[in-house]
Design a protein around this motif. Structure first.
Motif, mmCIF file in Angstrom:
data_model
loop_
_atom_site.group_PDB
_atom_site.id
_atom_site.type_symbol
_atom_site.label_atom_id
_atom_site.label_comp_id
_atom_site.label_asym_id
_atom_site.label_seq_id
_atom_site.Cartn_x
_atom_site.Cartn_y
_atom_site.Cartn_z
ATOM 1 N N PRO A 46 164.071 28.966 -41.698
ATOM 2 C CA PRO A 46 164.427 30.215 -41.020
ATOM 3 C C PRO A 46 164.366 31.405 -41.970
ATOM 4 C CG PRO A 46 165.964 28.473 -40.456
ATOM 5 C CD PRO A 46 165.126 27.945 -41.571
ATOM 6 N N ARG A 47 163.852 32.526 -41.458
ATOM 7 C CA ARG A 47 163.659 33.717 -42.283
ATOM 8 C C ARG A 47 164.630 34.845 -41.962
ATOM 9 N NH1 ARG A 47 158.687 33.541 -44.851
ATOM 10 N NH2 ARG A 47 157.292 31.846 -44.189
ATOM 11 N N VAL A 48 165.109 34.906 -40.738
ATOM 12 C CA VAL A 48 165.913 36.048 -40.288
ATOM 13 C C VAL A 48 167.378 35.821 -40.629
ATOM 14 C CG1 VAL A 48 166.560 37.483 -38.317
ATOM 15 C CG2 VAL A 48 164.257 36.488 -38.433
ATOM 16 N N ASN A 105 169.470 27.180 -38.263
ATOM 17 C CA ASN A 105 169.651 27.849 -39.551
ATOM 18 C C ASN A 105 170.845 27.222 -40.258
ATOM 19 O OD1 ASN A 105 170.229 29.686 -41.677
ATOM 20 N ND2 ASN A 105 169.236 31.339 -40.538
ATOM 21 N N PRO A 106 170.666 26.669 -41.456
ATOM 22 C CA PRO A 106 171.760 25.966 -42.121
ATOM 23 C C PRO A 106 172.808 26.882 -42.764
ATOM 24 C CG PRO A 106 169.811 25.891 -43.491
ATOM 25 C CD PRO A 106 169.395 26.537 -42.203
ATOM 26 N N GLU A 107 172.627 28.203 -42.659
ATOM 27 C CA GLU A 107 173.620 29.107 -43.231
ATOM 28 C C GLU A 107 174.851 29.125 -42.313
ATOM 29 O OE1 GLU A 107 173.805 33.550 -45.289
ATOM 30 O OE2 GLU A 107 172.111 32.989 -44.036
ATOM 31 N N GLU A 108 175.996 28.778 -42.855
ATOM 32 C CA GLU A 108 177.202 28.537 -42.053
ATOM 33 C C GLU A 108 178.172 29.716 -42.130
ATOM 34 O OE1 GLU A 108 180.265 24.724 -41.520
ATOM 35 O OE2 GLU A 108 179.189 25.041 -43.395
ATOM 36 N N LEU A 117 163.556 29.953 -34.267
ATOM 37 C CA LEU A 117 163.618 28.722 -33.483
ATOM 38 C C LEU A 117 162.293 28.454 -32.781
ATOM 39 C CD1 LEU A 117 164.248 27.326 -30.490
ATOM 40 C CD2 LEU A 117 165.340 26.397 -32.506
ATOM 41 N N VAL A 118 161.719 29.474 -32.171
ATOM 42 C CA VAL A 118 160.448 29.307 -31.461
ATOM 43 C C VAL A 118 159.342 28.905 -32.433
ATOM 44 C CG1 VAL A 118 158.642 30.549 -30.193
ATOM 45 C CG2 VAL A 118 161.039 30.796 -29.525
#
Length: 322
Positions: free
Chosen positions: A296-298, A245-248, A224-225
């Motif tokens: 997003p990577r994490v 993060n679009p992973e739901e 996010l940062v």
């Protein structure tokens, strides 16, 4: 910034909060002179322990609802309680922090020609009837409900900031932030990640609201940062940008992952779904990908691991002092 270059000054409001403190650390690492303001309504000075050791960080007790007398070329507005427990405890303070805070920053920006990166929220979409939520969606918000002090406060702040851009050319960048988690979350903020982690670490049943099939999309704080910093680097940005993060995941899936990492049996206690609680929440980040190269990577399992270790350490320290 290269050695010998003059440092730019950034102001972070809400600097002692969960997100604000991580942003302060990142800006210091980027070579900024950083001024942090917080009234500590929900912030914690412990979050600024690392920043406090840096001679380029300067903390001021202050309230964004009052005139701000700080020189800065870049302003990050993160001043507002952001969890239901906190923002519902004093709804008047929540709404006025959003609206009057935005007004004070516009006054500051008009006089000093600085850019404002404003932390808005996915809550402006309310309980969405469109899924996933794009920036073009106007939302489904109850204007007199228990969450309205936050939802409508943030919506009004967006209105005020956009009007300032149109009327006076104020440089405004609006980030609509979706569920974010990570180290330094408050123990008692009522958010689902912190609730589950604290309950599991203490061997208590996890409180599941409703049937647990409502969904959220969880973004790790470092991702996010990164998105926020990329927004600040653009020469110009018109209109809001979703960051998340679009992973739901369902809330029950989150509970299962927390228990898997901490160990033990999954014990559940059910509770009624809070008023106006969204059934689905997932960002459409197409605009962030296009404009910022944001992705997003994490993954959730990795981010939860770091979050759990932080909570374990802080709980141990607190219990030891008790």
């Amino acid at each position: 910034m290269g050695l010998g270059a003059s440092r730019k000054t950034a102001l972070v409001t809400g600097a002692a909060g969960f997100l604000g403190s991580h942003l302060v650390d990142r800006l210091l690492a980027e070579g900024f002179e950083v001024v942090g303001i917080d009234n500590l309504m929900t912030g914690d000075l412990g979050n600024l322990e690392k920043a406090g050791r840096d001679r380029h960080f300067h903390f001021q007790m202050g309230d964004v609802r009052e005139p701000i007398h700080v020189y800065a070329e870049l302003v990050f507005n993160f001043a507002c309680p952001a969890s239901p427990v906190h923002y519902q405890s004093d709804p008047h303070a929540t709404l006025t922090t959003s609206v009057l805070g935005a007004q004070r920053l516009v006054e500051m920006a008009r006089g000093r020609r600085c850019a404002i990166v404003h932390a808005s929220t996915s809550e402006v979409y309310g309980d969405p009837t469109v899924h996933p939520q794009p920036e073009s969606y106007w939302g489904n918000v109850n204007p007199i409900g228990e969450r309205a002090c936050y939802d409508e406060g943030k919506r009004c702040a967006e209105t005020l900031l956009n009007d300032a851009r149109r009327a006076w050319g104020v440089d405004v960048r609006i980030a609509r932030i979706f569920n974010t988690y990570g180290p330094r979350m408050a123990f008692d903020d009522g958010r689902v990640v912190s609730n589950f982690v604290v309950q599991a670490l203490r061997g208590k049943p996890l409180t599941l609201f409703g049937d647990g099939q409502q969904t959220r999309s969880f973004c790790y704080v470092d991702d996010l940062v990164e998105g926020i910093v990329r927004m600040s680097r653009l020469e110009r940005l018109d209109g809001p940008v979703n960051l998340g993060n679009p992973e739901e995941f369902t809330i029950r899936q989150l509970a299962e992952e927390v228990v898997k990492q901490i160990g033990g049996d999954l014990a559940i206690q059910h509770a009624p779904l809070p008023s106006d609680d969204p059934r689905q929440r997932k960002p459409d980040i197409g605009r962030a990908r296009e404009l910022l190269g944001f992705s997003p990577r994490v993954r959730l399992a990795e981010g939860l691991g770091a979050t759990i270790e932080d909570f374990r350490r802080r709980l141990s320290e607190r219990d030891g002092r008790g």
